[in-house]
Structure formats: structure tokens, C-alpha cells
Write a protein that holds these residues in place. Structure first.
Motif, short mmCIF file in Angstrom:
data_model
loop_
_atom_site.label_atom_id
_atom_site.label_comp_id
_atom_site.label_asym_id
_atom_site.label_seq_id
_atom_site.Cartn_x
_atom_site.Cartn_y
_atom_site.Cartn_z
N ARG A 403 0.69 -1.18 -0.05
CA ARG A 403 0.00 -0.15 -0.15
C ARG A 403 0.86 1.34 0.17
O ARG A 403 0.58 2.41 -0.65
N GLU A 404 1.89 1.31 0.78
CA GLU A 404 2.82 2.33 0.87
C GLU A 404 3.53 2.69 -0.43
O GLU A 404 3.61 3.67 -0.95
N LEU A 405 3.88 1.35 -1.20
CA LEU A 405 4.74 1.84 -2.28
C LEU A 405 3.77 2.38 -3.58
O LEU A 405 4.00 2.91 -4.66
N GLU A 406 2.48 1.79 -3.49
CA GLU A 406 1.49 2.42 -4.32
C GLU A 406 1.48 3.87 -4.54
O GLU A 406 1.34 4.48 -5.67
N LYS A 407 1.78 4.52 -3.42
CA LYS A 407 1.68 5.78 -3.44
C LYS A 407 2.86 6.63 -4.03
O LYS A 407 2.99 7.66 -4.34
N VAL A 408 3.86 5.72 -4.21
CA VAL A 408 5.16 6.62 -4.83
C VAL A 408 5.15 6.04 -6.41
O VAL A 408 6.12 6.18 -7.11
N GLY A 409 4.25 5.14 -6.87
CA GLY A 409 4.10 4.74 -8.20
C GLY A 409 4.53 3.48 -8.74
O GLY A 409 4.75 3.10 -9.76
N LEU A 410 4.62 2.57 -7.61
CA LEU A 410 4.90 1.12 -7.78
C LEU A 410 3.66 0.28 -7.41
O LEU A 410 3.23 0.56 -6.30
N ASN A 411 3.94 -0.89 -8.55
CA ASN A 411 2.70 -1.78 -8.37
C ASN A 411 3.47 -3.09 -7.86
O ASN A 411 4.03 -3.63 -8.50
N ILE A 412 2.85 -3.20 -6.65
CA ILE A 412 3.38 -4.56 -6.14
C ILE A 412 2.29 -5.69 -5.87
O ILE A 412 1.20 -5.47 -5.31
N ILE A 413 2.49 -6.93 -6.22
CA ILE A 413 1.61 -7.88 -6.03
C ILE A 413 2.04 -8.84 -5.04
O ILE A 413 3.26 -9.50 -5.34
N VAL A 414 1.31 -9.12 -4.10
CA VAL A 414 1.64 -9.98 -2.98
C VAL A 414 1.37 -11.57 -3.14
O VAL A 414 0.06 -11.34 -3.24
N ASP A 415 2.41 -12.37 -3.25
CA ASP A 415 1.79 -13.82 -3.46
C ASP A 415 1.95 -14.48 -1.87
O ASP A 415 3.27 -14.50 -1.62
N VAL A 416 0.80 -14.76 -1.62
CA VAL A 416 1.29 -15.57 -0.20
C VAL A 416 1.16 -17.17 -0.60
O VAL A 416 0.45 -17.79 -1.34
N MET A 417 2.54 -17.65 -0.16
CA MET A 417 2.86 -19.20 -0.49
C MET A 417 3.02 -19.94 0.95
O MET A 417 3.60 -19.12 1.93
N PRO A 418 3.18 -21.35 1.00
CA PRO A 418 3.66 -21.81 2.04
C PRO A 418 5.05 -21.67 2.21
O PRO A 418 5.85 -21.54 1.38
N SER A 419 5.79 -21.80 3.63
CA SER A 419 6.89 -21.10 3.80
C SER A 419 8.13 -22.41 3.09
O SER A 419 9.12 -21.88 2.67
N SER A 420 7.58 -23.59 3.12
CA SER A 420 8.38 -24.55 2.30
C SER A 420 8.50 -24.14 1.03
O SER A 420 9.54 -24.40 0.35
N THR A 421 7.41 -23.72 0.33
CA THR A 421 7.62 -23.53 -1.11
C THR A 421 8.34 -22.24 -1.24
O THR A 421 9.26 -22.20 -2.39
N ILE A 422 8.43 -21.40 -0.42
CA ILE A 422 9.42 -20.26 -0.81
C ILE A 422 10.75 -20.46 -0.42
O ILE A 422 11.78 -20.05 -1.20
N ARG A 423 11.12 -21.44 0.41
CA ARG A 423 12.35 -21.87 0.86
C ARG A 423 12.89 -22.49 -0.61
O ARG A 423 13.98 -22.43 -1.09
N GLN A 424 12.14 -23.45 -1.28
CA GLN A 424 12.54 -24.30 -2.19
C GLN A 424 12.44 -23.14 -3.45
O GLN A 424 13.80 -23.46 -4.37
N LYS A 425 11.80 -22.33 -3.85
CA LYS A 425 11.97 -21.50 -4.89
C LYS A 425 13.05 -20.30 -4.76
O LYS A 425 13.63 -19.88 -5.57
N LYS A 426 13.11 -20.11 -3.44
CA LYS A 426 14.31 -19.15 -3.23
C LYS A 426 15.74 -19.75 -3.45
O LYS A 426 16.60 -19.12 -4.18
N TRP A 427 15.78 -20.97 -3.17
CA TRP A 427 17.30 -21.81 -3.43
C TRP A 427 17.07 -21.84 -5.04
O TRP A 427 18.40 -22.03 -5.53
N GLY A 428 16.19 -21.99 -5.69
CA GLY A 428 16.17 -22.23 -7.10
C GLY A 428 16.18 -21.13 -8.06
O GLY A 428 16.26 -21.11 -9.21
N GLY A 429 16.09 -19.85 -7.34
CA GLY A 429 16.38 -18.54 -8.01
C GLY A 429 14.93 -18.42 -8.86
O GLY A 429 14.84 -17.53 -10.15
N LYS A 430 13.71 -18.75 -8.25
CA LYS A 430 12.57 -18.86 -8.90
C LYS A 430 11.65 -17.68 -8.58
O LYS A 430 10.54 -17.58 -8.83
#
Length: 543
Positions: A403-430
Motif C-alpha cells: 500500500r505504501e509503495l502504491e503511493k510512490v508509483g510502484l505496483n506490488i503484487i503480494v503472493d502468499v505461499m507456504p514457507s516450504s515453497t518459498i524456501r525451495q523457490k528461493k534456493w532455485g532462483g524462482k
């Protein structure tokens, strides 16, 4: 099915009987003995009581009560003696010689085949324990601790030597990790893989019972070697009882009813009931609960994956715009009830030597908007958009930033994922942009700089952002040769400043340890690694 149900009933009855025996059988006696038992809940299940697998908080907390190593840390992260009463370090920083105490014994077990069913710890036990730590068949997640060790050897019963491949000033801090605990060879061989649930160590408490995901009980180790400053033997408590309620709201209700002695988290489900927005206890709890806060070696941040062709990620202008574009002070006050410190001084957190109050990113929406406009002019992209990956625990924080970044002209899409999925994708550069925590494994600021060393790019190391800077790499490598701690800390500050300048991350806040205890709990201190140390804890008798 009936037989299984009967077995479970018997198990629960056994646990209930044990705990009643622990605090006596009569109701009045139980009340009189309650002060001898410390109770806490572990909502994350323990996977092993073997220190070779003390990877996460749940395992570390439990194994801290059962095991000792060569050295330990005090509450200020100073290295102090444990089983090693003293040590020498060679001038070149490559040889460490540890001189062991002679009065440390393992917990009693019939396999020791001695008159008193125990035996003293010797340097050969450390040699065996280190061999086991790096044994591929054991597959300990802590084997990396010894990757810079070229040789270790028991010279005799009380002298243990370790040779390093290259100098590493933080090495003693590594030796304080629970992975480096001493274990007895004959007991490990007797139990094999089942040592995980039949631990024998040297710690202030000894193992009594573990009903996985239900109850864990430790009893006082009557042979423990440490004493307090008045010469009284530790620990003070007779027992520790751990429950495993997986729901934090249920844990809070147990604490509010006085059924557990410690609450070591601040969950969104109850934080506003317990604390004011300023982080103070509400009136309903002032007379029954104590709160203690202190620095925690944990930096919360957003990370950019720089090995991508995405224009928005490659733009230093946009990365800086995000850093300036939201109010960290407001975020801590309203979303964290005042728990935490805004991360406006780089990535190295408060509470660790090497934190240097360097100039980071303050809230400046005008500057953020200016950087966004520069990016748009440079690229012609009028709608810069980024996807931010987070788990549910940090969703409110990420949506606040959105919400804060929308005010300065940036569009941020928040993707909520299981923490295990984030760990896996983070290691894989996804993931192009992700929320993450960096919690120190050992008490040296180098730990917070290794994620930005280019040779640590995932999957070879923890550099999730794939940040690469030649000057940073040179300073990082030079730091290992600096023996003067103060000079080394100045080197760390230079590296932290490079991270700020290139903005591969968005530091959010430096976390705090926050603990709530019942009013009668004494001697439980905070430490920046948030370890649970119970050997000096006692409870006043409630009359």
C-alpha cells in the motif's frame, strides 16, 4: 484399531502419572512442589534430541538442556568455558588447543558398565563426536561447521587440538553451537538411529520421557559439574516439562491460565490482547505476567534475485525507491506492537559486535517517487510491477509495504505461499522478490555478510540474491586475516555499506527477543540468539 487406541490411552496415563509423581501425588503437595518444575510449550515439533540434528529452534532448545560442548556463550555473546576450562590459539590463528575439565560425567546409563553407571568425558569423546558430525552416514545438517578444519586430535584425556585450513576469527563461536556437543560412543552405538529419542549427554538435565508431539520430560542431572557464584550446584529446578500444542492461540490460553511458565512468541492472534500498540503489557496482565525484551540476531528483509532479466529488478533506482518508500517506524508500531527496531542501519543487526550505525534507508517518499520517475524516464515503463512472495505470517507486513509503495508509483503484487515453497523457490532462483529472515548461526557479524559473498551463490551457499561485487568479495576475504576484533568490525561496516549502496535487499527490521513469563519465574535471562537456558532458572513458591 481398538488395540492402538488402548496403547495410546496407556501412554497418556503413563505421562500423566509421571508428571503427577514429579510434583507429588496430593493436591496440596502438588501445589508445594510446582515451583520445582518449569513448563513450556513447543508449537514446532521436535524432530530429534540428537545434537547432531540441532538445526532449528525446537531441537536447539531441548538439546541445550541435555548437552555441553567445548565452549559456551554468555548472555552478551562472549565465549566462556564449558567442558574446556581454557584454550590457546596459535599466533597464525590456525591451531586451537583446548584443555578439558576432569570432573564432567555423562548421564547415567547401564551401558557404561561401571559401578556408578557413568564415566568422565575425555578428549577422545570429542574426537568421536566430531568424526560422527562429518560422517556421511549420519548426514548431520551441521557438518558444515567443520568444513574449515583440517585436523582434530585427542592428545590425551584432557587435551584436544584442532587445526584450521585458514584463519577464521569466528571459529570459537562455531564451537559453541549445539552441533559440537560431546556424545558417548558406547551409547550412540548401542541405540544407533534411536539415539535421537534416547539421548545421553552431560547437560544440567537428563532425559526422562518423550511421547512425540505430546509431552517431553527432563529431570535434574544430579552429577552436573557447573555451580553458581555461591558454589551451589546447578540446576535449581527438579524437572522440565514440554508440551506440543501446535496452535499459538491455544498456547497463549495455556499461558494466561498459568499452566505453562513461558510464552516466547508474539502471534497476531493474541498480540493486541496482551500488548498495547507501544509494546507495553495491558492492565489485565500486569499483575500476573513479566515481559522482557532484548536484541535478537535476526534481520528481516526483502531480497531481490539479481540474476534475472526483469527490468524492475535490475534497476538500482527501483530497488532504492522501495527502500525509501515505506515507513519502518510506523510498521513496527502498528503491525509488531513495538517489538523490533526499524532496520535503517544496514543488514547487520543490533546486538552483535559489528553493528555500526551506518547510514541506511530512512523513510523518504519524495526521494522514492523521484527514483521511480527516473526509472520510468530511463526505460519508458510507465507501470513498474513486482511480485513479492511471502508466507501467511508476514502477509500483513507485505501488504502494508504494498500500500505504501502504491503511493510512490510502484505496483506490488503480494503472493502468499507456504514457507516450504518459498524456501525451495528461493534456493532455485524462482522468486524475483521475496521476504526472508536471516538468523545468526554463530555470534559474529561475518554471519550476516556471507549471504552476499559471490562464491556463496545458491545452490552452493546462502547468497539467495546472487549479489556480486568485487570490492565486497575482497574485503570479505581480507576480514579472515584480521585478528584485532575492532579493526575487523570496521571492515564489516565497510561491507555493510556496500550492500546498502547497491540495494540487493530491503532491510525491514532488526528483530527482538520478547519473552513473557509468570510472575514467579526467576533467573530466566534473554540472549541475542534466543536460546533457552534453564540451568539458572528457579520458581518462587506460590502461596
Amino acid at each position: 484399531m481398538k488395540n492402538n487406541h488402548f496403547i495410546h490411552v496407556i501412554s497418556y496415563l503413563t505421562i500423566a502419572y509421571l508428571l503427577l509423581t514429579l510434583v507429588s501425588c496430593g493436591r496440596s503437595s502438588q501445589k508445594n512442589k510446582d515451583h520445582l518444575v518449569f513448563r513450556y510449550n513447543q508449537y514446532e515439533n521436535i524432530s530429534s534430541l540428537d545434537p547432531a540434528f540441532a538445526r532449528d529452534v525446537a531441537n536447539i532448545w531441548s538439546t541445550n538442556q541435555l548437552f555441553n560442548g567445548l565452549v559456551q556463550l554468555d548472555d552478551s555473546l562472549h565465549i566462556i568455558p564449558d567442558i574446556a576450562k581454557k584454550w590457546d590459539i596459535s599466533e597464525d590463528g590456525l591451531m586451537y588447543t583446548f584443555f578439558l575439565r576432569k570432573d564432567v560425567k555423562f548421564h547415567k546409563h547401564k551401558q557404561f558398565k561401571t559401578k556408578d553407571s557413568t564415566r568422565p568425558v575425555s578428549a577422545r569423546d570429542f574426537e568421536y563426536s566430531f568424526n560422527r558430525l562429518i560422517d556421511p552416514k549420519v548426514a548431520s545438517p551441521g557438518n558444515w561447521v567443520l568444513k574449515n578444519v583440517s585436523k582434530y586430535q585427542a592428545i590425551n584425556d584432557t587435551i584436544f587440538k584442532i587445526n584450521l585450513k585458514k584463519p577464521f576469527p569466528a571459529f570459537l563461536g562455531l564451537m559453541s553451537m549445539r552441533y559440537c556437543s560431546v556424545v558417548p560412543q558406547e551409547i550412540v552405538k548401542f541405540y544407533g538411529n534411536e539415539f535421537r529419542s534416547n539421548p545421553i549427554g552431560t547437560g544440567p538435565f537428563k532425559f526422562k520421557l518423550w511421547e512425540e508431539n505430546v509431552k517431553l520430560v527432563f529431570r535434574k542431572n544430579e552429577l552436573y559439574f557447573e555451580k553458581d557464584k555461591n558454589g551451589k550446584q546447578l540446576p535449581y529446578l527438579e524437572a522440565v516439562a514440554v508440551t506440543f500444542l501446535p496452535d499459538k492461540q491455544s498456547e497463549f490460553l495455556q499461558f494466561a491460565q498459568g499452566k505453562i511458565d513461558l510464552l516466547n512468541s508474539l502471534d497476531a492472534s493474541y498480540k493486541d490482547e496482551l500488548l498495547t500498540p507501544g509494546g507495553k503489557l495491558r492492565d489485565a496482565y500486569k499483575n500476573s505476567v513479566n515481559i522482557s525484551k532484548g536484541p535478537y540476531l535476526n534481520s528481516e528483509y526483502l531480497g531481490f534475485y539479481l540474476d534475472t532479466d526483469k527490468q524492475e529488478i535490475q534497476s538500482t533506482w527501483l530497488r532504492k525507491a522501495i527502500n525509501h518508500g515505506f515507513d519502518r517506524v510506523k510498521m513496527i508500531k502498528y503491525l509488531k506492537n513495538g517489538i523490533g527496531t526499524p532496520a535503517v542501519n544496514g543488514f547487520i543487526p543490533k546486538g552483535i559486535p559489528g553493528f555500526n550505525n551506518i547510514s541506511g534507508y530512512e523513510y523518504n517518499p519524495e526521494k522514492a517517487r523521484h527514483y521511480v520517475d527516473k526509472y520510468k524516464e530511463q526505460t519508458g515503463n510507465k507501470n513498474p510491477t513486482l511480485r513479492l512472495a511471502t508466507d501467511a505470517n508476514y502477509q500483513s507486513i507485505c501488504e502494508f509495504i504494498q500500500r505504501e509503495l502504491e503511493k510512490v508509483g510502484l505496483n506490488i503484487i503480494v503472493d502468499v505461499m507456504p514457507s516450504s515453497t518459498i524456501r525451495q523457490k528461493k534456493w532455485g532462483g524462482k522468486l524475483e522478490l521475496f521476504r526472508a529472515s536471516w538468523i545468526a548461526d554463530y555470534p559474529d557479524a561475518e554471519n550476516f555478510l556471507s549471504p552476499y559473498y559471490s562464491k556463496n551463490h545458491t545452490p552452493n551457499g546462502p547468497n539467495y540474491t546472487h549479489f556480486k561485487n568485487d570490492t565486497f568479495d575482497r574485503l570479505y576475504e581480507e576480514s579472515f586475516l584480521i585478528t584485532d576484533a575492532k579493526v575487523r568490525e570496521l571492515q564489516y561496516a565497510k561491507m555493510d555499506s556496500i550492500i546498502v549502496a547497491h540495494a540487493p535487499i530491503v532491510p525491514l527490521y532488526y528483530d527482538e527477543v520478547v519473552r513473557f513469563t509468570q510472575k514467579n519465574v526467576r533467573g530466566l535471562t534473554n540472549n541475542p540468539q534466543n536460546f533457552l537456558i534453564l540451568k539458572r532458572v528457579w520458581k518462587e513458591r506460590v502461596r
